[in-house]
Design a protein around this motif. Structure first.
Motif, mmCIF file in Angstrom:
data_model
loop_
_atom_site.group_PDB
_atom_site.id
_atom_site.type_symbol
_atom_site.label_atom_id
_atom_site.label_comp_id
_atom_site.label_asym_id
_atom_site.label_seq_id
_atom_site.Cartn_x
_atom_site.Cartn_y
_atom_site.Cartn_z
ATOM 1 N N HIS A 88 9.456 -11.328 -57.936
ATOM 2 C CA HIS A 88 10.752 -10.997 -57.335
ATOM 3 C C HIS A 88 11.358 -9.887 -58.186
ATOM 4 O O HIS A 88 11.528 -10.039 -59.400
ATOM 5 C CB HIS A 88 11.670 -12.214 -57.320
ATOM 6 C CG HIS A 88 11.250 -13.270 -56.356
ATOM 7 N ND1 HIS A 88 11.907 -13.520 -55.170
ATOM 8 C CD2 HIS A 88 10.205 -14.134 -56.386
ATOM 9 C CE1 HIS A 88 11.312 -14.503 -54.519
ATOM 10 N NE2 HIS A 88 10.272 -14.885 -55.238
ATOM 11 N N THR A 89 11.680 -8.759 -57.539
ATOM 12 C CA THR A 89 12.113 -7.574 -58.269
ATOM 13 C C THR A 89 13.420 -7.010 -57.708
ATOM 14 O O THR A 89 13.842 -7.356 -56.601
ATOM 15 C CB THR A 89 11.035 -6.471 -58.213
ATOM 16 O OG1 THR A 89 10.939 -5.984 -56.860
ATOM 17 C CG2 THR A 89 9.684 -7.003 -58.659
ATOM 18 N N PHE A 90 14.021 -6.111 -58.482
ATOM 19 C CA PHE A 90 15.214 -5.363 -58.067
ATOM 20 C C PHE A 90 14.960 -3.870 -58.250
ATOM 21 O O PHE A 90 14.058 -3.460 -58.981
ATOM 22 C CB PHE A 90 16.437 -5.725 -58.925
ATOM 23 C CG PHE A 90 16.852 -7.167 -58.872
ATOM 24 C CD1 PHE A 90 16.880 -7.859 -57.677
ATOM 25 C CD2 PHE A 90 17.240 -7.831 -60.025
ATOM 26 C CE1 PHE A 90 17.279 -9.185 -57.632
ATOM 27 C CE2 PHE A 90 17.643 -9.154 -59.990
ATOM 28 C CZ PHE A 90 17.654 -9.829 -58.788
ATOM 29 N N ASP A 91 15.798 -3.073 -57.615
ATOM 30 C CA ASP A 91 15.948 -1.635 -57.904
ATOM 31 C C ASP A 91 14.734 -0.785 -57.562
ATOM 32 O O ASP A 91 14.586 0.319 -58.091
ATOM 33 C CB ASP A 91 16.311 -1.410 -59.381
ATOM 34 C CG ASP A 91 17.644 -2.034 -59.747
ATOM 35 O OD1 ASP A 91 18.416 -2.340 -58.827
ATOM 36 O OD2 ASP A 91 17.902 -2.222 -60.950
ATOM 37 N N ILE A 92 13.869 -1.245 -56.688
ATOM 38 C CA ILE A 92 12.762 -0.403 -56.236
ATOM 39 C C ILE A 92 13.232 0.373 -55.001
ATOM 40 O O ILE A 92 13.600 -0.223 -53.992
ATOM 41 C CB ILE A 92 11.512 -1.235 -55.907
ATOM 42 C CG1 ILE A 92 10.998 -1.927 -57.177
ATOM 43 C CG2 ILE A 92 10.418 -0.362 -55.299
ATOM 44 C CD1 ILE A 92 9.816 -2.836 -56.956
ATOM 45 N N GLY A 93 13.224 1.687 -55.111
ATOM 46 C CA GLY A 93 13.706 2.525 -54.021
ATOM 47 C C GLY A 93 12.838 2.417 -52.777
ATOM 48 O O GLY A 93 11.683 1.975 -52.841
ATOM 49 N N HIS A 94 13.378 2.867 -51.647
ATOM 50 C CA HIS A 94 12.672 2.719 -50.371
ATOM 51 C C HIS A 94 11.328 3.452 -50.371
ATOM 52 O O HIS A 94 10.299 2.890 -49.992
ATOM 53 C CB HIS A 94 13.550 3.226 -49.223
ATOM 54 C CG HIS A 94 14.804 2.438 -49.055
ATOM 55 N ND1 HIS A 94 15.800 2.773 -48.161
ATOM 56 C CD2 HIS A 94 15.238 1.303 -49.659
ATOM 57 C CE1 HIS A 94 16.785 1.895 -48.225
ATOM 58 N NE2 HIS A 94 16.464 0.995 -49.134
ATOM 59 N N GLY A 95 11.346 4.707 -50.787
ATOM 60 C CA GLY A 95 10.102 5.461 -50.826
ATOM 61 C C GLY A 95 9.139 4.927 -51.873
ATOM 62 O O GLY A 95 7.925 4.885 -51.657
ATOM 63 N N THR A 96 9.676 4.529 -52.994
ATOM 64 C CA THR A 96 8.861 3.961 -54.071
ATOM 65 C C THR A 96 8.226 2.661 -53.641
ATOM 66 O O THR A 96 7.076 2.366 -54.009
ATOM 67 C CB THR A 96 9.722 3.744 -55.328
ATOM 68 O OG1 THR A 96 10.359 4.963 -55.681
ATOM 69 C CG2 THR A 96 8.875 3.261 -56.492
ATOM 70 N N PHE A 97 8.964 1.858 -52.873
ATOM 71 C CA PHE A 97 8.445 0.569 -52.404
ATOM 72 C C PHE A 97 7.149 0.777 -51.626
ATOM 73 O O PHE A 97 6.144 0.086 -51.867
ATOM 74 C CB PHE A 97 9.490 -0.122 -51.531
ATOM 75 C CG PHE A 97 9.025 -1.405 -50.885
ATOM 76 C CD1 PHE A 97 9.079 -2.605 -51.564
ATOM 77 C CD2 PHE A 97 8.524 -1.396 -49.584
ATOM 78 C CE1 PHE A 97 8.652 -3.786 -50.979
ATOM 79 C CE2 PHE A 97 8.089 -2.568 -48.988
ATOM 80 C CZ PHE A 97 8.162 -3.764 -49.678
ATOM 81 N N ASP A 98 7.139 1.725 -50.692
ATOM 82 C CA ASP A 98 5.958 1.944 -49.850
ATOM 83 C C ASP A 98 4.762 2.404 -50.683
ATOM 84 O O ASP A 98 3.636 1.936 -50.466
ATOM 85 C CB ASP A 98 6.275 2.978 -48.760
ATOM 86 C CG ASP A 98 7.354 2.494 -47.799
ATOM 87 O OD1 ASP A 98 7.484 1.263 -47.639
ATOM 88 O OD2 ASP A 98 8.061 3.339 -47.213
ATOM 89 N N SER A 99 4.986 3.298 -51.621
ATOM 90 C CA SER A 99 3.879 3.774 -52.452
ATOM 91 C C SER A 99 3.383 2.685 -53.400
ATOM 92 O O SER A 99 2.181 2.587 -53.681
ATOM 93 C CB SER A 99 4.304 5.015 -53.249
ATOM 94 O OG SER A 99 5.372 4.713 -54.138
#
Length: 221
Positions: free
Chosen positions: A183-194
């Motif tokens: 369970h994480t926080f602060d991962i940006g939208h574009g970063t999440f996909d990569s």
């Protein structure tokens, strides 16, 4: 646990217990005799001992009848308890194995310090996982070997994410493997996909979710 514990003396009546269940938000009542825990009564016990809706008695007769029934004749005398120096997961294990919804928490002298219920367990689970904070979730099936989790947690940190919790389970998985939930926080939208693409190459990805966007993907059934 809840530190404010509503109790009942063993010489009180069924009607006394009923009034407490009707006026307080409780699901069980520890029963005391001279300050010592001697039993426990639940809302289910009260319902079983009370006259049914099909009774021909009027409400005054029902009240009079319930005033004559002592709570010690209704309560369960075998009480499951847990010491206050035990952990929340130990409490959950006892409650699950005993099929009970809660139990008194006692100190080393046997004095009641609180009461723990399934609602307390749920609240702790939500707090531990951090799911209420609308972060991200990644679930894996991983070989049960040293260093595997560190590799993935490093990938999360290198992507700018913060770890809230890491939980593992050996249930319903083949020997030599374990399920791991990040369970994480602060991962940006574009970063999440990569990051999801990178995770596919680092382990067997079972499930991913970005709760901040309402995205959920089952990667393997």
């Amino acid at each position: 646990m809840s530190r404010t514990v509503i109790t009942l003396e063993n010489d009180k009546s069924l009607n006394d217990a009923l009034k407490l269940f009707q006026t307080r938000v409780i699901s069980m009542l520890p029963v005391l005799k001279d300050g010592k825990l001697v039993g426990i009564v639940t809302d289910g016990d009260i319902k079983k001992a009370s006259p049914s809706d099909a009774t021909t008695l009027d409400k005054f007769e029902i009240t009079s009848l319930m005033d004559t029934v002592k709570i010690e004749s209704v309560m369960s005398k075998q009480v499951d308890t847990i010491r206050s120096d035990h952990t929340i997961d130990e409490a959950a294990g006892i409650m699950l194995s005993k099929s009970i919804s809660g139990m008194p928490v006692i100190d080393t002298a046997g004095k009641i310090e609180g009461i723990i219920t399934k609602s307390d367990i749920f609240r702790c689970f939500v707090s531990f996982t951090g799911v209420s904070n609308k972060g991200q979730i990644f679930a894996f099936s991983l070989p049960d070997k040293p260093g595997i989790i560190k590799n993935l947690s490093d990938m999360i940190r290198n992507s700018g994410g913060r770890l809230c919790s890491i939980m593992t389970s050996y249930d319903d998985i083949e020997e030599g493997f374990r399920k791991v939930f990040f369970h994480t926080f602060d991962i940006g939208h574009g970063t999440f996909d990569s990051l999801v693409e990178k995770f596919h190459g680092a382990g067997e990805l079972l499930y991913v979710a970005d709760l901040s966007r309402g995205i959920r993907m089952v990667c393997k059934k």
